[in-house]
Enzyme design. Structure first.
Site, PDB file in Angstrom:
ATOM      1  N   HIS A   1       9.558  -3.462   3.431  1.00  0.00           N
ATOM      2  CA  HIS A   1       9.109  -3.766   2.063  1.00  0.00           C
ATOM      3  C   HIS A   1      10.315  -4.096   1.186  1.00  0.00           C
ATOM      4  CE1 HIS A   1       5.773  -0.954   3.390  1.00  0.00           C
ATOM      5  NE2 HIS A   1       5.078  -1.977   2.942  1.00  0.00           N
TER       6      HIS A   1
ATOM      7  N   SER B   1       6.692  -0.334  10.108  1.00  0.00           N
ATOM      8  CA  SER B   1       5.325  -0.201   9.603  1.00  0.00           C
ATOM      9  C   SER B   1       5.181   1.197   9.021  1.00  0.00           C
ATOM     10  CB  SER B   1       4.337  -0.377  10.758  1.00  0.00           C
ATOM     11  OG  SER B   1       3.060   0.115  10.382  1.00  0.00           O
ATOM     12  N   SER B   2       4.425   1.300   7.942  1.00  0.00           N
ATOM     13  CA  SER B   2       4.163   2.635   7.374  1.00  0.00           C
ATOM     14  C   SER B   2       3.448   3.496   8.406  1.00  0.00           C
ATOM     15  CB  SER B   2       3.309   2.511   6.115  1.00  0.00           C
ATOM     16  OG  SER B   2       3.932   1.620   5.214  1.00  0.00           O
TER      17      SER B   2
ATOM     18  N   MET C   1       0.842  -1.202   0.000  1.00  0.00           N
ATOM     19  CA  MET C   1       0.000   0.000   0.000  1.00  0.00           C
ATOM     20  C   MET C   1       0.877   1.252   0.000  1.00  0.00           C
ATOM     21  SD  MET C   1      -3.453  -0.917   2.024  1.00  0.00           S
ATOM     22  CE  MET C   1      -2.884  -0.645   3.678  1.00  0.00           C
ATOM     23  N   GLY C   2       2.161   1.085  -0.358  1.00  0.00           N
ATOM     24  CA  GLY C   2       3.040   2.237  -0.497  1.00  0.00           C
ATOM     25  C   GLY C   2       3.582   2.751   0.817  1.00  0.00           C
TER      26      GLY C   2
ATOM     27  N   LEU D   1       6.767   3.083   1.398  1.00  0.00           N
ATOM     28  CA  LEU D   1       7.616   1.908   1.580  1.00  0.00           C
ATOM     29  C   LEU D   1       8.787   2.181   2.521  1.00  0.00           C
ATOM     30  CD1 LEU D   1       7.700   0.803  -2.174  1.00  0.00           C
ATOM     31  CD2 LEU D   1       6.111   0.084  -0.368  1.00  0.00           C
TER      32      LEU D   1
ATOM     33  N   GLY E   1       4.795 -10.128   3.901  1.00  0.00           N
ATOM     34  CA  GLY E   1       5.577 -10.077   5.134  1.00  0.00           C
ATOM     35  C   GLY E   1       4.917 -10.831   6.281  1.00  0.00           C
TER      36      GLY E   1
ATOM     37  N   GLN F   1      -2.623 -12.207   7.970  1.00  0.00           N
ATOM     38  CA  GLN F   1      -2.853 -11.951   6.543  1.00  0.00           C
ATOM     39  C   GLN F   1      -2.141 -12.994   5.682  1.00  0.00           C
ATOM     40  OE1 GLN F   1      -2.766  -7.947   4.497  1.00  0.00           O
ATOM     41  NE2 GLN F   1      -0.685  -8.570   4.035  1.00  0.00           N
TER      42      GLN F   1
HETATM   43  O1  PAF Z   1      -0.102  -5.799   3.553  1.00  0.00           O
HETATM   44  C1  PAF Z   1      -0.521  -4.877   2.838  1.00  0.00           C
HETATM   45  O2  PAF Z   1       0.152  -3.862   2.607  1.00  0.00           O
HETATM   46  C2  PAF Z   1      -1.909  -4.987   2.225  1.00  0.00           C
HETATM   47  O3  PAF Z   1      -2.789  -5.613   3.085  1.00  0.00           O
HETATM   48  C3  PAF Z   1      -1.906  -5.677   0.837  1.00  0.00           C
HETATM   49  C4  PAF Z   1      -1.473  -7.118   0.936  1.00  0.00           C
HETATM   50  C5  PAF Z   1      -0.987  -4.918  -0.104  1.00  0.00           C
HETATM   51  C6  PAF Z   1      -3.311  -5.654   0.267  1.00  0.00           C
HETATM   52  O4  PAF Z   1      -3.778  -4.346   0.094  1.00  0.00           O
END
Ligand code: PAF
Length: 277
Positions: free
Chosen positions: A37, A183-184, A30-31, A33, A145, A151
């Site tokens: 990432h 974390s962002s 989701m940017g 970064l 990650g 997730q």
């Molecule tokens: O982990 C993330 O940044 C988000 O949940 C993902 C996997 C890019 C989905 O939007």
């Protein structure tokens, strides 16, 4: 490296790679970064011929009172990090979902506890976006990650259940030198909040240390961890089976300890492997 902003342009690029028989790797993000990432990209890079990173703040995975509108964005900085990691294409779509989208992808069971209980609908948003990203990017390999441990488990389940031809690779959680999981959302924290945020990793370490010292009773282990926490609100602090995510009563196998809590207006998550010795 190039940045593509439409689904059609990305599809065209992927089609050309496919005719050359190239293996496509993928890191969805989701940017905003950071080095965490970057480590996922570094994991993917030697395992593929072409590497795509998506940058898309997916509205479907945010609840009505969550931080969608203030989620941090910095496309230029993201492009610099991606270029340094040898990414071929940054996919930053402006037209990602069809306007009449009618499909939701939902995984039962694994999504019910932990973040799924605290954030109703969140994982449906994640699986829906990741399934569509897989459809558009058509990667052979995708890296997620372990920071988002639940997730990762949910995406593995979805990929298996839908028979998607994508190898899912988990990348280790990366910490700042002081122990804070990258974390962002750390950008939201004031200096005081950041120092209290360190209590999350300290609490997890307290559990790991107690388990390493031989403690097997999960209530005792959780109490040792929770005593270290300095959060304003706790969503959960659980010790679970790392495959099923079911809470354990006794530490009778290698496990995972996971925490989610609020520091001011910022919700943070973290987790660690708990050894079974
Ligand atoms: O982990 C993330 O940044 C988000 O949940 C993902 C996997 C890019 C989905 O939007």
């Amino acid at each position: 490296m190039e940045t593509l902003t439409t689904v059609a342009a990305l599809r065209e690029r992927v089609r050309a790679w496919q005719t050359e028989g190239l293996r496509v790797g993928f890191v969805p993000t989701m940017g905003f970064l950071h080095a965490g990432h970057g480590s996922l990209m570094a994991l993917a890079r030697p395992r593929c011929d072409r590497l795509v990173v998506s940058i898309f703040v997916n509205p479907l995975q945010f609840g009505p009172n969550e931080d969608l509108s203030r989620y941090p964005r910095d496309l230029a900085g993201d492009e610099r990090l991606c270029a340094a990691e040898g990414v071929d294409v940054v996919f930053a779509p402006t037209d990602f979902y069809p306007p009449d989208r009618a499909t939701t992808v939902a995984v039962a069971g694994l999504t019910e506890g932990l973040c799924g209980a605290a954030r109703p609908g969140h994982f449906d948003g994640v699986t829906t976006v990741v399934a569509r990203l897989f459809g558009v990017v058509q990667p052979q390999l995708a890296v997620f990650g372990e920071k988002d441990f639940q997730q990762l488990a949910v995406i593995r389940r979805m990929t298996t259940d839908l028979g998607l031809p994508v190898e899912i690779v988990g990348g280790p959680l990366i910490r700042d030198p002081d122990g804070l999981a990258m974390s962002s959302r750390n950008t939201y924290l004031s200096a005081d909040e950041r120092s209290r945020a360190l209590s999350l990793s300290a609490a997890l370490r307290a559990v790991v240390n107690a388990a390493t010292a031989g403690e097997r009773d999960v209530d005792t282990l959780r109490a040792a961890g929770r005593a270290a926490l300095q959060v304003d609100r706790l969503d959960y602090f659980e010790i679970v089976d790392p495959g099923t995510l079911a809470p354990l009563a006794t530490l009778d196998r290698p496990a995972r300890v996971l925490v989610a809590g609020w520091i001011g207006r910022t919700r943070l998550i973290d987790n660690m492997a708990v050894p079974w010795i």
